[in-house]
Scaffold this motif. Structure first.
Motif, PDB file in Angstrom:
ATOM      1  N   CYS A 112     -34.685  17.999  17.044  1.00 40.01           N
ATOM      2  CA  CYS A 112     -34.713  17.695  15.609  1.00 40.01           C
ATOM      3  C   CYS A 112     -33.896  18.694  14.801  1.00 40.01           C
ATOM      4  O   CYS A 112     -33.292  18.329  13.776  1.00 40.01           O
ATOM      5  CB  CYS A 112     -36.152  17.659  15.101  1.00 40.01           C
ATOM      6  N   LEU A 113     -33.846  19.936  15.234  1.00 39.59           N
ATOM      7  CA  LEU A 113     -33.071  20.953  14.524  1.00 39.59           C
ATOM      8  C   LEU A 113     -31.561  20.732  14.681  1.00 39.59           C
ATOM      9  O   LEU A 113     -30.776  21.337  13.960  1.00 39.59           O
ATOM     10  CB  LEU A 113     -33.447  22.347  15.022  1.00 39.59           C
ATOM     11  N   GLN A 114     -31.175  19.853  15.590  1.00 37.66           N
ATOM     12  CA  GLN A 114     -29.758  19.543  15.795  1.00 37.66           C
ATOM     13  C   GLN A 114     -29.343  18.202  15.188  1.00 37.66           C
ATOM     14  O   GLN A 114     -28.205  17.777  15.342  1.00 37.66           O
ATOM     15  CB  GLN A 114     -29.461  19.531  17.292  1.00 37.66           C
ATOM     16  N   LEU A 115     -30.255  17.549  14.490  1.00 36.95           N
ATOM     17  CA  LEU A 115     -29.958  16.222  13.945  1.00 36.95           C
ATOM     18  C   LEU A 115     -28.957  16.300  12.799  1.00 36.95           C
ATOM     19  O   LEU A 115     -28.939  17.262  12.030  1.00 36.95           O
ATOM     20  CB  LEU A 115     -31.242  15.556  13.443  1.00 36.95           C
ATOM     21  N   ASN A 116     -28.147  15.264  12.695  1.00 39.23           N
ATOM     22  CA  ASN A 116     -27.223  15.104  11.575  1.00 39.23           C
ATOM     23  C   ASN A 116     -27.659  13.916  10.726  1.00 39.23           C
ATOM     24  O   ASN A 116     -28.563  13.159  11.092  1.00 39.23           O
ATOM     25  CB  ASN A 116     -25.796  14.880  12.095  1.00 39.23           C
ATOM     26  N   GLU A 117     -27.005  13.738   9.590  1.00 37.91           N
ATOM     27  CA  GLU A 117     -27.289  12.582   8.745  1.00 37.91           C
ATOM     28  C   GLU A 117     -27.142  11.297   9.559  1.00 37.91           C
ATOM     29  O   GLU A 117     -26.201  11.140  10.335  1.00 37.91           O
ATOM     30  CB  GLU A 117     -26.329  12.538   7.560  1.00 37.91           C
ATOM     31  N   GLY A 118     -28.090  10.398   9.392  1.00 39.07           N
ATOM     32  CA  GLY A 118     -28.008   9.113  10.074  1.00 39.07           C
ATOM     33  C   GLY A 118     -28.579   9.096  11.470  1.00 39.07           C
ATOM     34  O   GLY A 118     -28.552   8.054  12.131  1.00 39.07           O
ATOM     35  N   ASP A 119     -29.114  10.233  11.938  1.00 34.74           N
ATOM     36  CA  ASP A 119     -29.655  10.283  13.299  1.00 34.74           C
ATOM     37  C   ASP A 119     -31.101   9.814  13.387  1.00 34.74           C
ATOM     38  O   ASP A 119     -31.687   9.781  14.474  1.00 34.74           O
ATOM     39  CB  ASP A 119     -29.560  11.702  13.857  1.00 34.74           C
ATOM     40  N   THR A 120     -31.715   9.479  12.247  1.00 31.77           N
ATOM     41  CA  THR A 120     -33.030   8.836  12.266  1.00 31.77           C
ATOM     42  C   THR A 120     -32.899   7.456  11.628  1.00 31.77           C
ATOM     43  O   THR A 120     -32.001   7.211  10.819  1.00 31.77           O
ATOM     44  CB  THR A 120     -34.085   9.640  11.496  1.00 31.77           C
ATOM     45  N   VAL A 121     -33.818   6.561  11.992  1.00 29.79           N
ATOM     46  CA  VAL A 121     -33.744   5.198  11.463  1.00 29.79           C
ATOM     47  C   VAL A 121     -35.147   4.613  11.393  1.00 29.79           C
ATOM     48  O   VAL A 121     -36.012   4.919  12.218  1.00 29.79           O
ATOM     49  CB  VAL A 121     -32.828   4.315  12.351  1.00 29.79           C
ATOM     50  N   LEU A 122     -35.380   3.785  10.376  1.00 32.56           N
ATOM     51  CA  LEU A 122     -36.659   3.094  10.246  1.00 32.56           C
ATOM     52  C   LEU A 122     -36.631   1.859  11.135  1.00 32.56           C
ATOM     53  O   LEU A 122     -35.775   0.984  10.981  1.00 32.56           O
ATOM     54  CB  LEU A 122     -36.893   2.690   8.789  1.00 32.56           C
ATOM     55  N   THR A 123     -37.564   1.805  12.080  1.00 33.28           N
ATOM     56  CA  THR A 123     -37.575   0.708  13.048  1.00 33.28           C
ATOM     57  C   THR A 123     -39.008   0.236  13.287  1.00 33.28           C
ATOM     58  O   THR A 123     -39.916   0.614  12.541  1.00 33.28           O
ATOM     59  CB  THR A 123     -36.904   1.147  14.369  1.00 33.28           C
ATOM     60  N   LEU A 124     -39.214  -0.599  14.294  1.00 29.27           N
ATOM     61  CA  LEU A 124     -40.526  -1.176  14.602  1.00 29.27           C
ATOM     62  C   LEU A 124     -41.114  -1.897  13.389  1.00 29.27           C
ATOM     63  O   LEU A 124     -42.325  -1.904  13.163  1.00 29.27           O
ATOM     64  CB  LEU A 124     -41.503  -0.084  15.087  1.00 29.27           C
ATOM     65  N   LYS A 125     -40.249  -2.544  12.612  1.00 30.77           N
ATOM     66  CA  LYS A 125     -40.695  -3.147  11.353  1.00 30.77           C
ATOM     67  C   LYS A 125     -41.615  -4.336  11.560  1.00 30.77           C
ATOM     68  O   LYS A 125     -42.398  -4.682  10.678  1.00 30.77           O
ATOM     69  CB  LYS A 125     -39.475  -3.552  10.525  1.00 30.77           C
ATOM     70  N   GLN A 126     -41.543  -4.989  12.720  1.00 35.29           N
ATOM     71  CA  GLN A 126     -42.437  -6.111  12.985  1.00 35.29           C
ATOM     72  C   GLN A 126     -43.887  -5.663  13.140  1.00 35.29           C
ATOM     73  O   GLN A 126     -44.813  -6.414  12.830  1.00 35.29           O
ATOM     74  CB  GLN A 126     -42.010  -6.842  14.261  1.00 35.29           C
ATOM     75  N   LEU A 127     -44.079  -4.441  13.619  1.00 35.74           N
ATOM     76  CA  LEU A 127     -45.428  -3.932  13.871  1.00 35.74           C
ATOM     77  C   LEU A 127     -45.876  -3.017  12.742  1.00 35.74           C
ATOM     78  O   LEU A 127     -46.719  -3.360  11.938  1.00 35.74           O
ATOM     79  CB  LEU A 127     -45.469  -3.199  15.213  1.00 35.74           C
ATOM     80  N   SER A 128     -45.297  -1.841  12.693  1.00 34.98           N
ATOM     81  CA  SER A 128     -45.590  -0.855  11.660  1.00 34.98           C
ATOM     82  C   SER A 128     -44.341  -0.004  11.487  1.00 34.98           C
ATOM     83  O   SER A 128     -43.991   0.765  12.390  1.00 34.98           O
ATOM     84  CB  SER A 128     -46.774   0.020  12.077  1.00 34.98           C
ATOM     85  N   PRO A 129     -43.627  -0.148  10.362  1.00 33.91           N
ATOM     86  CA  PRO A 129     -42.356   0.564  10.192  1.00 33.91           C
ATOM     87  C   PRO A 129     -42.498   2.063  10.497  1.00 33.91           C
ATOM     88  O   PRO A 129     -43.380   2.732   9.962  1.00 33.91           O
ATOM     89  CB  PRO A 129     -42.030   0.333   8.716  1.00 33.91           C
ATOM     90  N   THR A 130     -41.628   2.555  11.365  1.00 36.16           N
ATOM     91  CA  THR A 130     -41.724   3.935  11.833  1.00 36.16           C
ATOM     92  C   THR A 130     -40.335   4.547  11.882  1.00 36.16           C
ATOM     93  O   THR A 130     -39.414   3.951  12.452  1.00 36.16           O
ATOM     94  CB  THR A 130     -42.354   3.984  13.246  1.00 36.16           C
ATOM     95  N   ARG A 131     -40.191   5.738  11.307  1.00 30.85           N
ATOM     96  CA  ARG A 131     -38.891   6.430  11.349  1.00 30.85           C
ATOM     97  C   ARG A 131     -38.794   7.247  12.632  1.00 30.85           C
ATOM     98  O   ARG A 131     -39.631   8.098  12.909  1.00 30.85           O
ATOM     99  CB  ARG A 131     -38.696   7.328  10.129  1.00 30.85           C
ATOM    100  N   LEU A 132     -37.736   6.968  13.400  1.00 27.06           N
ATOM    101  CA  LEU A 132     -37.547   7.589  14.706  1.00 27.06           C
ATOM    102  C   LEU A 132     -36.166   8.216  14.834  1.00 27.06           C
ATOM    103  O   LEU A 132     -35.207   7.787  14.189  1.00 27.06           O
ATOM    104  CB  LEU A 132     -37.684   6.537  15.817  1.00 27.06           C
ATOM    105  N   VAL A 133     -36.085   9.211  15.704  1.00 28.40           N
ATOM    106  CA  VAL A 133     -34.792   9.738  16.140  1.00 28.40           C
ATOM    107  C   VAL A 133     -34.172   8.722  17.097  1.00 28.40           C
ATOM    108  O   VAL A 133     -34.860   8.118  17.931  1.00 28.40           O
ATOM    109  CB  VAL A 133     -34.972  11.087  16.862  1.00 28.40           C
ATOM    110  N   LYS A 134     -32.880   8.531  16.974  1.00 33.04           N
ATOM    111  CA  LYS A 134     -32.187   7.630  17.896  1.00 33.04           C
ATOM    112  C   LYS A 134     -32.160   8.236  19.295  1.00 33.04           C
ATOM    113  O   LYS A 134     -31.642   9.343  19.496  1.00 33.04           O
ATOM    114  CB  LYS A 134     -30.761   7.383  17.412  1.00 33.04           C
ATOM    115  N   ASN A 135     -32.725   7.532  20.242  1.00 32.36           N
ATOM    116  CA  ASN A 135     -32.710   7.948  21.647  1.00 32.36           C
ATOM    117  C   ASN A 135     -32.806   6.697  22.514  1.00 32.36           C
ATOM    118  O   ASN A 135     -32.675   5.566  22.019  1.00 32.36           O
ATOM    119  CB  ASN A 135     -33.842   8.937  21.944  1.00 32.36           C
TER     120      ASN A 135
END
Length: 318
Positions: A212-235
């Motif tokens: 997480c300390l190495q993340l840049n802008e845009g490296d997280t995204v809001l996903t799992l919107k069908q269940l419960s929207p959750t912000r995750l690191v792209k992996n």
């Protein structure tokens, strides 16, 4: 600093630590409280007796106020709340449910209640329920988010206009400047998750913190919107979810992919590819692992510096 949040919780600074799953154990909560903020133990990732142990250890580690964060959809909610009452916890932050369900019972035990919302509609329900404070969280935040996808700086003035309760801003705030900005929009205090998740006292795995300390802008995204929207690191896990969602997978397929223990695997065990890495957008602004004491000192000094700078520009004339 003397404001509504400081008076309500009897703390030095109007800074509350988020009660984050797999990050917010007794060490983090006690460290934040000892540094002048309000520490929260995150009950969402704890079995009932584990929570009891963390409460007792926190009580031994600090004489300052601290609280427990409780997702109201927790499967053993009755047991969790009973433990909180038995152990003499005086502050509870609730989320993911109806604040009316527990507020009166907690008040009867002399417990202050704050509830987390993602919209003005739910803020109004908090006022009806009689909670002591409302936490308004924008979709920049890590972890589980509201479906409205309203940003913090749109949400705070809207809630302030509607609601007279003490207001705590959350989502995307990691700096003293951010605290000042939130206050300028009507917040009485702030709740910081990401900034405290990436401290030495956080119970998150080092691998997670380092990533997480190495993340840049845009490296997280809001996903799992069908269940419960959750912000995750792209992996790799995120890519599997994104692929499934893009081909129109059913909710059952998404649940099967999610399985059990994904957040624990990623945040607590440090599996950076198969785990669910929950962190806020503002992680890209945090680049160094610090102690809670260092973070609090930096927040206060940066806040005061920003306040002085703004005071120099206040007189625009009329």
């Amino acid at each position: 600093m003397n404001n509504r949040i400081c008076r309500l919780f009897n703390i030095q600074y109007p800074i509350i630590q988020g009660g984050m799953v797999w990050c917010s154990g007794w060490r983090l909560a006690a460290a934040v409280s000892n540094a002048g903020g309000l520490g929260l133990i995150g009950a969402g990732s704890m079995h009932p007796e584990t929570l009891r142990e963390h409460i007792r250890k926190c009580q031994a580690a600090t004489q300052k106020p601290f609280g427990v964060n409780v997702p109201l959809m927790y499967p053993e909610i009755e047991t969790i709340m009973q433990i909180i009452m038995e152990e003499g916890v005086k502050i509870v932050f609730t989320s993911a449910g109806n604040p009316k369900t527990w507020t009166d019972r907690l008040h009867q035990q002399g417990i202050l209640v704050a509830h987390l919302v993602s919209s003005t509609r739910f803020a109004a329900k908090c006022e009806e329920a009689g909670v002591d404070a409302v936490v308004a969280e924008g979709f920049e935040a890590g972890g589980h988010n509201g479906r409205e996808e309203t940003t913090t700086f749109c949400l705070i003035p809207a809630v302030r206009k509607l609601c007279a309760l003490p207001l705590i801003a959350a989502g995307g705030i990691v700096s003293g400047e951010g605290i000042l900005a939130a206050q300028s929009l009507g917040a009485d205090g702030v709740q910081l998750g990401t900034r405290f998740a990436l401290t030495a006292e956080s119970s998150a795995h080092f691998n997670f913190k380092d990533r997480c300390l190495q993340l840049n802008e845009g490296d997280t995204v809001l996903t799992l919107k069908q269940l419960s929207p959750t912000r995750l690191v792209k992996n790799e896990f995120y890519r599997q979810v994104a692929e499934a969602e893009s081909r129109g997978a059913s909710e059952d397929e998404i649940r099967e992919l999610l399985g059990k223990g994904r957040a624990k695997k990623g945040i607590f065990e440090g599996n950076l590819e198969e785990g669910e890495l929950e962190i806020g957008q503002a992680a890209s602004m945090v680049k160094h692992l610090q102690t809670v004491k260092e973070v609090m000192s930096e927040l206060v000094s940066d806040y005061n510096r920003a306040l002085r700078r703004m005071q120099d520009h206040l007189s625009w004339g009329e």
